[in-house]
Write a protein that holds these residues in place. Structure first.
Motif, PDB file in Angstrom:
ATOM      1  N   LEU A   3       0.838  -1.193   0.000  1.00  0.00           N
ATOM      2  CA  LEU A   3       0.000   0.000   0.000  1.00  0.00           C
ATOM      3  C   LEU A   3       0.877   1.248   0.000  1.00  0.00           C
ATOM      4  O   LEU A   3       1.806   1.369   0.796  1.00  0.00           O
ATOM      5  CB  LEU A   3      -0.899  -0.013   1.244  1.00  0.00           C
ATOM      6  N   ALA A   4       0.602   2.169  -0.913  1.00  0.00           N
ATOM      7  CA  ALA A   4       1.313   3.449  -0.944  1.00  0.00           C
ATOM      8  C   ALA A   4       0.632   4.390   0.043  1.00  0.00           C
ATOM      9  O   ALA A   4      -0.565   4.651  -0.056  1.00  0.00           O
ATOM     10  CB  ALA A   4       1.294   4.041  -2.338  1.00  0.00           C
ATOM     11  N   LEU A   5       1.393   4.882   1.018  1.00  0.00           N
ATOM     12  CA  LEU A   5       0.822   5.753   2.043  1.00  0.00           C
ATOM     13  C   LEU A   5       0.790   7.209   1.599  1.00  0.00           C
ATOM     14  O   LEU A   5      -0.169   7.919   1.862  1.00  0.00           O
ATOM     15  CB  LEU A   5       1.619   5.632   3.347  1.00  0.00           C
ATOM     16  N   THR A   6       1.857   7.652   0.944  1.00  0.00           N
ATOM     17  CA  THR A   6       1.908   9.035   0.490  1.00  0.00           C
ATOM     18  C   THR A   6       2.972   9.177  -0.590  1.00  0.00           C
ATOM     19  O   THR A   6       3.801   8.280  -0.773  1.00  0.00           O
ATOM     20  CB  THR A   6       2.200  10.009   1.660  1.00  0.00           C
ATOM     21  N   THR A   7       2.933  10.276  -1.285  1.00  0.00           N
ATOM     22  CA  THR A   7       3.955  10.591  -2.281  1.00  0.00           C
ATOM     23  C   THR A   7       4.386  12.040  -2.101  1.00  0.00           C
ATOM     24  O   THR A   7       3.633  12.865  -1.575  1.00  0.00           O
ATOM     25  CB  THR A   7       3.440  10.415  -3.724  1.00  0.00           C
ATOM     26  N   PHE A   8       5.592  12.337  -2.510  1.00  0.00           N
ATOM     27  CA  PHE A   8       6.065  13.712  -2.556  1.00  0.00           C
ATOM     28  C   PHE A   8       7.161  13.790  -3.604  1.00  0.00           C
ATOM     29  O   PHE A   8       7.689  12.772  -4.037  1.00  0.00           O
ATOM     30  CB  PHE A   8       6.520  14.222  -1.179  1.00  0.00           C
ATOM     31  N   ALA A   9       7.477  15.014  -4.015  1.00  0.00           N
ATOM     32  CA  ALA A   9       8.444  15.194  -5.098  1.00  0.00           C
ATOM     33  C   ALA A   9       9.356  16.371  -4.805  1.00  0.00           C
ATOM     34  O   ALA A   9       8.996  17.287  -4.069  1.00  0.00           O
ATOM     35  CB  ALA A   9       7.709  15.421  -6.414  1.00  0.00           C
ATOM     36  N   ASP A  10      10.536  16.317  -5.394  1.00  0.00           N
ATOM     37  CA  ASP A  10      11.412  17.473  -5.415  1.00  0.00           C
ATOM     38  C   ASP A  10      11.694  17.793  -6.874  1.00  0.00           C
ATOM     39  O   ASP A  10      10.994  17.299  -7.757  1.00  0.00           O
ATOM     40  CB  ASP A  10      12.683  17.249  -4.586  1.00  0.00           C
ATOM     41  N   GLU A  11      12.706  18.580  -7.145  1.00  0.00           N
ATOM     42  CA  GLU A  11      12.972  18.987  -8.526  1.00  0.00           C
ATOM     43  C   GLU A  11      13.354  17.820  -9.430  1.00  0.00           C
ATOM     44  O   GLU A  11      13.160  17.878 -10.638  1.00  0.00           O
ATOM     45  CB  GLU A  11      14.111  20.028  -8.575  1.00  0.00           C
ATOM     46  N   ALA A  12      13.893  16.760  -8.849  1.00  0.00           N
ATOM     47  CA  ALA A  12      14.423  15.665  -9.666  1.00  0.00           C
ATOM     48  C   ALA A  12      13.681  14.345  -9.526  1.00  0.00           C
ATOM     49  O   ALA A  12      13.698  13.543 -10.448  1.00  0.00           O
ATOM     50  CB  ALA A  12      15.903  15.444  -9.319  1.00  0.00           C
ATOM     51  N   TYR A  13      13.035  14.089  -8.383  1.00  0.00           N
ATOM     52  CA  TYR A  13      12.494  12.761  -8.134  1.00  0.00           C
ATOM     53  C   TYR A  13      11.078  12.785  -7.576  1.00  0.00           C
ATOM     54  O   TYR A  13      10.660  13.758  -6.948  1.00  0.00           O
ATOM     55  CB  TYR A  13      13.378  11.991  -7.130  1.00  0.00           C
ATOM     56  N   LEU A  14      10.391  11.681  -7.804  1.00  0.00           N
ATOM     57  CA  LEU A  14       9.099  11.421  -7.173  1.00  0.00           C
ATOM     58  C   LEU A  14       9.352  10.347  -6.129  1.00  0.00           C
ATOM     59  O   LEU A  14       9.986   9.327  -6.419  1.00  0.00           O
ATOM     60  CB  LEU A  14       8.078  10.911  -8.198  1.00  0.00           C
ATOM     61  N   TYR A  15       8.886  10.559  -4.904  1.00  0.00           N
ATOM     62  CA  TYR A  15       9.090   9.616  -3.810  1.00  0.00           C
ATOM     63  C   TYR A  15       7.756   9.001  -3.418  1.00  0.00           C
ATOM     64  O   TYR A  15       6.732   9.690  -3.398  1.00  0.00           O
ATOM     65  CB  TYR A  15       9.690  10.322  -2.595  1.00  0.00           C
ATOM     66  N   VAL A  16       7.772   7.718  -3.095  1.00  0.00           N
ATOM     67  CA  VAL A  16       6.581   7.022  -2.640  1.00  0.00           C
ATOM     68  C   VAL A  16       6.915   6.343  -1.319  1.00  0.00           C
ATOM     69  O   VAL A  16       7.929   5.657  -1.201  1.00  0.00           O
ATOM     70  CB  VAL A  16       6.114   5.949  -3.655  1.00  0.00           C
ATOM     71  N   VAL A  17       6.068   6.551  -0.326  1.00  0.00           N
ATOM     72  CA  VAL A  17       6.232   5.897   0.964  1.00  0.00           C
ATOM     73  C   VAL A  17       5.249   4.734   1.007  1.00  0.00           C
ATOM     74  O   VAL A  17       4.034   4.925   0.903  1.00  0.00           O
ATOM     75  CB  VAL A  17       5.971   6.873   2.135  1.00  0.00           C
ATOM     76  N   PHE A  18       5.795   3.517   1.111  1.00  0.00           N
ATOM     77  CA  PHE A  18       4.983   2.311   1.127  1.00  0.00           C
ATOM     78  C   PHE A  18       4.773   1.823   2.555  1.00  0.00           C
ATOM     79  O   PHE A  18       5.630   1.995   3.418  1.00  0.00           O
ATOM     80  CB  PHE A  18       5.666   1.182   0.343  1.00  0.00           C
ATOM     81  N   LYS A  19       3.633   1.182   2.783  1.00  0.00           N
ATOM     82  CA  LYS A  19       3.385   0.514   4.059  1.00  0.00           C
ATOM     83  C   LYS A  19       3.877  -0.924   3.900  1.00  0.00           C
ATOM     84  O   LYS A  19       3.164  -1.795   3.410  1.00  0.00           O
ATOM     85  CB  LYS A  19       1.901   0.524   4.403  1.00  0.00           C
ATOM     86  N   ALA A  20       5.097  -1.147   4.298  1.00  0.00           N
ATOM     87  CA  ALA A  20       5.678  -2.486   4.201  1.00  0.00           C
ATOM     88  C   ALA A  20       6.856  -2.566   5.157  1.00  0.00           C
ATOM     89  O   ALA A  20       7.606  -1.607   5.302  1.00  0.00           O
ATOM     90  CB  ALA A  20       6.150  -2.767   2.778  1.00  0.00           C
ATOM     91  N   ARG A  21       6.993  -3.696   5.793  1.00  0.00           N
ATOM     92  CA  ARG A  21       8.175  -3.926   6.619  1.00  0.00           C
ATOM     93  C   ARG A  21       9.093  -4.813   5.797  1.00  0.00           C
ATOM     94  O   ARG A  21       8.861  -6.005   5.646  1.00  0.00           O
ATOM     95  CB  ARG A  21       7.811  -4.581   7.933  1.00  0.00           C
ATOM     96  N   ILE A  22      10.123  -4.192   5.255  1.00  0.00           N
ATOM     97  CA  ILE A  22      11.051  -4.901   4.385  1.00  0.00           C
ATOM     98  C   ILE A  22      12.095  -5.603   5.249  1.00  0.00           C
ATOM     99  O   ILE A  22      12.683  -5.011   6.140  1.00  0.00           O
ATOM    100  CB  ILE A  22      11.719  -3.924   3.395  1.00  0.00           C
ATOM    101  N   VAL A  23      12.303  -6.860   4.966  1.00  0.00           N
ATOM    102  CA  VAL A  23      13.226  -7.664   5.738  1.00  0.00           C
ATOM    103  C   VAL A  23      14.501  -7.935   4.955  1.00  0.00           C
ATOM    104  O   VAL A  23      15.583  -7.964   5.520  1.00  0.00           O
ATOM    105  CB  VAL A  23      12.549  -9.001   6.150  1.00  0.00           C
ATOM    106  N   ALA A  24      14.369  -8.134   3.643  1.00  0.00           N
ATOM    107  CA  ALA A  24      15.548  -8.517   2.870  1.00  0.00           C
ATOM    108  C   ALA A  24      15.427  -8.082   1.424  1.00  0.00           C
ATOM    109  O   ALA A  24      14.334  -7.979   0.870  1.00  0.00           O
ATOM    110  CB  ALA A  24      15.739 -10.032   2.933  1.00  0.00           C
ATOM    111  N   ASP A  25      16.573  -7.849   0.826  1.00  0.00           N
ATOM    112  CA  ASP A  25      16.688  -7.576  -0.592  1.00  0.00           C
ATOM    113  C   ASP A  25      16.700  -8.930  -1.309  1.00  0.00           C
ATOM    114  O   ASP A  25      17.555  -9.775  -1.015  1.00  0.00           O
ATOM    115  CB  ASP A  25      17.988  -6.800  -0.821  1.00  0.00           C
TER     116      ASP A  25
END
Length: 176
Positions: A3-25
């Motif tokens: 689930l995407a909780l929120t997004t925000f941007a700066d001059e170069a990038y779009l950021y997405v904050v996800f609801k997830a507990r990441i354990v491993a790559d």
């Protein structure tokens, strides 16, 4: 897909904050173990298929199914977090190439237009990699760094159904 909780941007990038507990790559995990058993690979493929189905249901193709685009959550399920190449399929079919070359479908290499099926192709390549430790286009013992991009594309586009031999030590079900 978390689930995407929120997004925000700066001059170069779009950021997405996800609801997830990441354990491993996932890529690091695969590199560490080399290959998985068929049952583990099937579990990971099923969890990834759930995310692909969600994206497809919303009218998107991911176009970036590869180990470096995946993370494991606390439940051990794969999470699609790198959606930078996802595209809404509401117009002409895209003809660009994006994502990881080893996971390209023939229509991506040929730049003739593609849609949702490229995600299933890449899932098949990923499943092969999970079970064998390598991709179908690189022969066992062959140095992947010595295969040119042109040669890789040639191998992908010349592939025909049934042409790929079932890897040694895998079940007949895997071959299907």
């Amino acid at each position: 897909v978390p689930l995407a909780l929120t997004t925000f941007a700066d001059e170069a990038y779009l950021y997405v904050v996800f609801k997830a507990r990441i354990v491993a790559d996932f890529e690091q995990m695969l590199d560490g173990v080399g290959a998985l058993g068929e049952a583990d690979a099937a579990f990971y493929a099923a969890s990834l298929l759930s995310g692909i189905a969600h994206l497809h249901g919303e009218g998107y193709a991911c176009r970036n199914i590869s180990p470096d685009a995946l993370m494991l959550n606390a439940a051990g399920q794969l999470q699609l977090l790198d959606l930078r190449y996802a595209i809404k399929l509401d117009g002409p079919e895209p003809t660009d190439t994006c994502g990881s070359a080893h996971f390209f479908a023939p229509e991506q290499v040929k730049q003739v237009g593609h849609g949702k099926p490229v995600d299933f192709w890449a899932l098949g390549v990923l499943l092969f990699q999970m079970i064998t430790g390598g991709v179908p286009w690189i022969a066992e013992g062959e140095d992947p760094d010595k295969v040119s991009e042109l040669e890789l594309y040639s191998r992908i586009t010349s592939h025909r159904l049934g042409q790929l031999a079932r890897p040694q030590g895998t079940s007949e079900e895997f071959g299907d």
